[in-house]
Motif scaffolding. Structure first.
Motif, PDB file in Angstrom:
ATOM      1  N   ALA A   1      35.599  45.643 -44.632  1.00 54.28           N
ATOM      2  CA  ALA A   1      35.511  47.076 -44.360  1.00 54.28           C
ATOM      3  C   ALA A   1      36.033  47.384 -42.960  1.00 54.28           C
ATOM      4  O   ALA A   1      35.820  46.615 -42.016  1.00 54.28           O
ATOM      5  N   THR A   2      36.717  48.508 -42.817  1.00 56.90           N
ATOM      6  CA  THR A   2      37.280  48.943 -41.545  1.00 56.90           C
ATOM      7  C   THR A   2      36.371  50.000 -40.919  1.00 56.90           C
ATOM      8  O   THR A   2      36.086  51.016 -41.548  1.00 56.90           O
ATOM      9  N   PRO A   3      35.896  49.776 -39.688  1.00 53.67           N
ATOM     10  CA  PRO A   3      34.963  50.730 -39.069  1.00 53.67           C
ATOM     11  C   PRO A   3      35.685  51.846 -38.318  1.00 53.67           C
ATOM     12  O   PRO A   3      36.816  51.680 -37.854  1.00 53.67           O
ATOM     13  N   VAL A   4      35.018  52.968 -38.200  1.00 56.18           N
ATOM     14  CA  VAL A   4      35.524  54.076 -37.396  1.00 56.18           C
ATOM     15  C   VAL A   4      34.333  54.945 -36.996  1.00 56.18           C
ATOM     16  O   VAL A   4      33.329  55.009 -37.711  1.00 56.18           O
ATOM     17  N   THR A   5      34.421  55.597 -35.834  1.00 52.72           N
ATOM     18  CA  THR A   5      33.382  56.513 -35.376  1.00 52.72           C
ATOM     19  C   THR A   5      34.010  57.873 -35.112  1.00 52.72           C
ATOM     20  O   THR A   5      35.010  57.967 -34.372  1.00 52.72           O
ATOM     21  N   THR A   6      33.468  58.911 -35.725  1.00 55.79           N
ATOM     22  CA  THR A   6      34.010  60.252 -35.524  1.00 55.79           C
ATOM     23  C   THR A   6      33.699  60.738 -34.106  1.00 55.79           C
ATOM     24  O   THR A   6      32.649  60.390 -33.530  1.00 55.79           O
ATOM     25  N   PRO A   7      34.572  61.547 -33.515  1.00 54.47           N
ATOM     26  CA  PRO A   7      34.289  62.090 -32.171  1.00 54.47           C
ATOM     27  C   PRO A   7      33.212  63.158 -32.247  1.00 54.47           C
ATOM     28  O   PRO A   7      32.869  63.658 -33.313  1.00 54.47           O
TER      29      PRO A   7
END
Length: 329
Positions: free
Chosen positions: A119-125
């Motif tokens: 899985a590829t992680p990301v955090t919204t601003p």
């Protein structure tokens, strides 16, 4: 055997597919899959488009002609079906300042599904409720053909009082892709040889404010090498006149062109004029097209029929040769 998930409706949008020149921020799992299972999609990359949206993309399967669709998962739960002709999707409805993971599976025509890979992680601003000022327009946009099926877009950086989170790329007014706010270049792929395309770019900030369009950039792809052009014509068009309940109609059937993805839209012309449009839904067979056209005239008449397909890049392909058929008493 895995249960088959419910199909979700997904509108078909234009048409060309875009891949970033940047590499993925994570590697995919190397775990072995059961025999005959589709390969795990590689290169899954996620960019936040705003505080509530993200753009997910991946590499097309090595056996793309065998893939029926891709399935996108958020935090391990499937949220979207994507047609095989696409390898990217915008995900909306996210929460600001929140971490997510995304993964992608491939499903073939037999219903077999791949693993999800890493899985590829990301955090919204974070969202800024006081940010109502949109970004400026990219002052310039340049397009360069990289061969018969791809082009490179390069633009100048836009300005924003809070910062740019993404750039949205449009082909002739239709959004086709987004890239991260630090990028000022993208590679546009799966174009058609010898075809003219026009692109624009808009900047977007974390509050989802979009700036004005960049100036347009037009490019014509190079001609296809001799003998290498991909088939873009529907084949084996057959037209049959029939009479039911006292009314005449034309029954048309043809095979889909082999254009590198599912064809979901066709136009039919009678005697050189538009006659009807056929739009195939998610579950409709994509290998063939079939339509029945009622005829207003009941006296004997000959009709010339031709068909064209909307290709995966969003452009209409060429017409088939006209087929003549006679109907009426």
């Amino acid at each position: 055997m895995r249960p088959t998930p419910t199909l979700a409706a997904l509108s078909t949008t234009a048409a060309c597919l875009v891949a970033l020149t940047a590499t993925s921020c994570s590697s995919d799992s190397g775990a072995a899959e059961p025999p005959d299972t589709p390969a795990v999609p590689t290169g899954v990359t996620v960019y936040t488009s705003s505080s509530t949206s993200a753009h997910v993309m991946w590499n097309r399967s090595a056996a793309a002609e065998e893939i029926r669709r891709y399935e996108v998962y958020r935090n391990g739960t499937k949220i979207q079906n994507v047609p095989a002709a696409k390898h990217m999707v915008d995900i909306t409805g996210l929460k600001p300042s929140t971490s997510y993971t995304f993964s992608v599976r491939a499903r073939d025509a037999d219903g077999k599904v791949s693993g999800a890979g890493k899985a590829t992680p990301v955090t919204t601003p974070s969202a800024d409720s006081d940010d109502s000022k949109p970004p400026t327009r990219p002052a310039t946009l340049k397009a360069r053909a990289d061969g018969p099926r791809s082009a490179t877009l390069t633009w100048t950086k836009a300005e924003d009082n809070k910062g740019i989170t993404s750039y949205d790329i449009f082909q002739e007014g239709t959004k086709i892709h987004s890239v991260g706010g630090t990028k000022t270049t993208a590679s546009v792929t799966t174009l058609r040889p010898g075809t003219r395309y026009t692109f624009t770019v808009k900047a977007r900030d974390a509050a989802d404010n979009s700036g004005p369009d960049s100036p347009p950039a037009t490019v014509t792809t190079e001609p296809a090498p001799e003998g290498k052009a991909r088939a873009e014509l529907p084949t084996d068009l057959q037209a049959t006149a029939k009479k039911e309940a006292g009314a005449w109609s034309l029954d048309l059937v043809w095979n889909a062109p082999k254009a590198g993805g599912d064809i979901t839209e066709y136009e039919v012309y009678l005697n050189g004029k538009f006659g009807s449009k056929l739009v195939l839904g998610e579950s409709a067979p994509k290998e063939t097209g079939r339509i029945n056209l009622p005829l207003e005239k009941q006296e004997k008449a000959t009709y010339a029929v031709k068909v064209r397909a909307k290709l995966p890049d969003g452009k209409w392909g060429p017409f088939t040769k006209e087929v003549e058929v006679t109907a009426g008493s």
